[in-house]
Design an enzyme around this catalytic site. Sequence first.
Site, PDB file in Angstrom:
ATOM      1  N   ASP A 269      -6.109  21.870  -9.913  1.00 22.35           N
ATOM      2  CA  ASP A 269      -6.471  20.587 -10.584  1.00 22.35           C
ATOM      3  C   ASP A 269      -6.033  21.157 -12.090  1.00 22.35           C
ATOM      4  O   ASP A 269      -6.449  21.860 -12.678  1.00 22.35           O
ATOM      5  CB  ASP A 269      -7.958  20.617 -10.750  1.00 22.35           C
ATOM      6  CG  ASP A 269      -8.224  19.227 -11.303  1.00 22.35           C
ATOM      7  OD1 ASP A 269      -7.724  18.886 -12.254  1.00 22.35           O
ATOM      8  OD2 ASP A 269      -9.512  18.714 -10.949  1.00 22.35           O
TER       9      ASP A 269
ATOM     10  N   ARG B 206       0.892  -1.334   0.091  1.00 24.32           N
ATOM     11  CA  ARG B 206      -0.051   0.041  -0.115  1.00 24.32           C
ATOM     12  C   ARG B 206       0.880   1.210  -0.162  1.00 24.32           C
ATOM     13  O   ARG B 206       0.337   2.124  -0.388  1.00 24.32           O
ATOM     14  CB  ARG B 206      -1.042   0.159   1.168  1.00 24.32           C
ATOM     15  CG  ARG B 206      -1.685   1.230   1.447  1.00 24.32           C
ATOM     16  CD  ARG B 206      -3.061   1.045   2.128  1.00 24.32           C
ATOM     17  NE  ARG B 206      -2.799   0.296   3.485  1.00 24.32           N
ATOM     18  CZ  ARG B 206      -2.426   0.796   4.567  1.00 24.32           C
ATOM     19  NH1 ARG B 206      -1.846   1.973   4.670  1.00 24.32           N
ATOM     20  NH2 ARG B 206      -2.130  -0.013   5.735  1.00 24.32           N
TER      21      ARG B 206
ATOM     22  N   TYR C 113     -14.765  21.194 -11.075  1.00 23.29           N
ATOM     23  CA  TYR C 113     -15.118  19.949 -11.215  1.00 23.29           C
ATOM     24  C   TYR C 113     -16.507  19.572 -10.106  1.00 23.29           C
ATOM     25  O   TYR C 113     -16.174  19.620  -9.021  1.00 23.29           O
ATOM     26  CB  TYR C 113     -14.203  19.133 -11.233  1.00 23.29           C
ATOM     27  CG  TYR C 113     -14.398  17.413 -11.409  1.00 23.29           C
ATOM     28  CD1 TYR C 113     -15.223  17.077 -12.608  1.00 23.29           C
ATOM     29  CD2 TYR C 113     -14.265  16.498 -10.374  1.00 23.29           C
ATOM     30  CE1 TYR C 113     -15.447  15.711 -12.737  1.00 23.29           C
ATOM     31  CE2 TYR C 113     -14.620  15.294 -10.643  1.00 23.29           C
ATOM     32  CZ  TYR C 113     -15.077  14.677 -11.843  1.00 23.29           C
ATOM     33  OH  TYR C 113     -15.344  13.565 -12.015  1.00 23.29           O
TER      34      TYR C 113
ATOM     35  N   LYS D  36      -7.914  10.695 -17.411  1.00 19.11           N
ATOM     36  CA  LYS D  36      -8.316  11.179 -18.611  1.00 19.11           C
ATOM     37  C   LYS D  36      -6.994  11.103 -19.758  1.00 19.11           C
ATOM     38  O   LYS D  36      -6.659  10.149 -20.067  1.00 19.11           O
ATOM     39  CB  LYS D  36      -8.315  12.766 -18.249  1.00 19.11           C
ATOM     40  CG  LYS D  36      -9.436  13.110 -17.226  1.00 19.11           C
ATOM     41  CD  LYS D  36     -10.891  12.642 -17.806  1.00 19.11           C
ATOM     42  CE  LYS D  36     -11.969  12.669 -16.604  1.00 19.11           C
ATOM     43  NZ  LYS D  36     -12.081  13.639 -15.511  1.00 19.11           N
TER      44      LYS D  36
HETATM   45  C1  LIG Z   1     -12.600  13.656 -13.997  1.00 20.96           C
HETATM   46  C2  LIG Z   1     -11.957  14.587 -13.242  1.00 20.96           C
HETATM   47  C3  LIG Z   1     -11.821  14.412 -12.044  1.00 20.96           C
HETATM   48  C4  LIG Z   1     -11.883  13.252 -11.214  1.00 20.96           C
HETATM   49  O1  LIG Z   1     -11.171  12.283 -11.882  1.00 20.96           O
HETATM   50  P1  LIG Z   1     -11.598  10.550 -11.895  1.00 20.96           P
HETATM   51  O2  LIG Z   1     -10.413   9.685 -12.136  1.00 20.96           O
HETATM   52  O3  LIG Z   1     -12.762  10.477 -12.450  1.00 20.96           O
HETATM   53  O4  LIG Z   1     -12.023  10.354 -10.216  1.00 20.96           O
HETATM   54  C5  LIG Z   1     -10.973  15.463 -11.385  1.00 20.96           C
HETATM   55  N1  LIG Z   1     -11.201  16.794 -11.963  1.00 20.96           N
HETATM   56  C6  LIG Z   1     -11.209  17.030 -13.101  1.00 20.96           C
HETATM   57  C7  LIG Z   1     -11.076  18.409 -13.846  1.00 20.96           C
HETATM   58  C8  LIG Z   1     -11.754  15.939 -13.848  1.00 20.96           C
HETATM   59  O5  LIG Z   1     -12.254  16.171 -15.037  1.00 20.96           O
END
Ligand SMILES: *Cc1c(COP(=O)(O)O)cnc(C)c1O
Length: 403
Positions: free
Chosen positions: A192, A65, A118, A217
């Site tokens: 982010d 972990r 988000y 993404k």
């Molecule tokens: C999709 C997304 C997240 C979350 O990511 P996951 O892997 O789906 O939990 C966070 N910030 C942004 C800007 C996103 O588009």
Amino acid sequence: MSDSNPPAEPSRGPATALAHAGRSPADHHGAVNPPVYHVSTILFETLDELDHGIANKFDTVYYGRLGTPTSWAFESAVAEIEGGYRAVAAASGQGALSTALLAFLQAGDHLLMVDSAYGPTRFFCDSTLKRFGVEVEYYDPRIGAGIRDLIRPETRVVYLESPGSMTFEVQDVPAICAAAKSAQPGVTVIMDNTWASPLYFKPFSHGVDVSIQAATKYVVGHADAMLGVIDCGDEKTWKTVKTQATHLGECAGPNDLYLGLRGLRTLELRLAQHHKSGLQLADALAGHPAVKRVIHPARPGDDGYPLWQRDFAGASGLFAIVLHPVERAALAAFTDHLQLFSMGFSWGGFESLILPGDPASLRTATRWDEDGQLVRIHAGLEDPGDLLTDLWAGLDRLQQARA
Ligand SMILES: *Cc1c(COP(=O)(O)O)cnc(C)c1O
């Protein structure tokens, strides 16, 4: 004729860094890619080795972990490309951002959260953080240096996301970081950085302390894994985040880490095409009579363009169009019969996606006054001409379905 030495490492280009980051074939019998460690228990042969493991648990293999050569390969590659000190992998983007927020906040603290965040980031703040006594205040994404007026003695974190989710406001990151830190030197700036990926925006050279990637993404890039990463600008920040991740049990699975590492190898090529196709679609769609306006920060004339041009090295394939007000049935005539675009959450994969959204329901500090229907578009890696044909035909159907 040049027989000069190749340039020293720090100046190597992004594509070169992506091809080599996080790899050391000599340590793995010459294998090009690092092996995937499936492990929970690590065995120690002697009491000395056990003690060494306990004393160095973030830096040696100690327990699955807490980190393995597979997670280190991914984390070091991301940190190298984005410009961080060291990164911490997480099981998803949401896991990464919630871990980062919890690492720096406690009861009585004040959090400044961007209003265009988000959606699930807001849900986490409005539920969990509030429940633990953190005061959450939303601010206008375009606030710039004006953030200084919102900073209080108890402000501990300023959180950015640029461009904003769904609505793509570009934030003046250096101005916000500088103003926040001069008003409150102890503040931590978390950003982010998913839209730009570690390649197209360098958070640490703009004053950010902690950068979040939903690696799900563009980093993974193939819609086949959930993965997050928290990249930290210095050792102290990294230790705080790593400790919090350990307490929360936040760790990514080995196969998903491997898919993240594999995705990085082609990130530059893929993003270049996402950038090109996204702009091509945005430019063309601006000319369709069903489209009221296009929101794409890399288009001259867009509100976010001057800041995007100043701070970003490129654009990804995600942008939005606002349709003239439309009935649900006409919208469905557009969305339900597309050949190449599908509706679904997430983005950043090779495939094109479309998603209607309602930003007004996700704002409290600013208003989304647009009466038209927002539709988010992800330009995938298909031939852009085919993508445009598909969207154009859909918008024609929408026009015909209008009462
Ligand atoms: C999709 C997304 C997240 C979350 O990511 P996951 O892997 O789906 O939990 C966070 N910030 C942004 C800007 C996103 O588009």
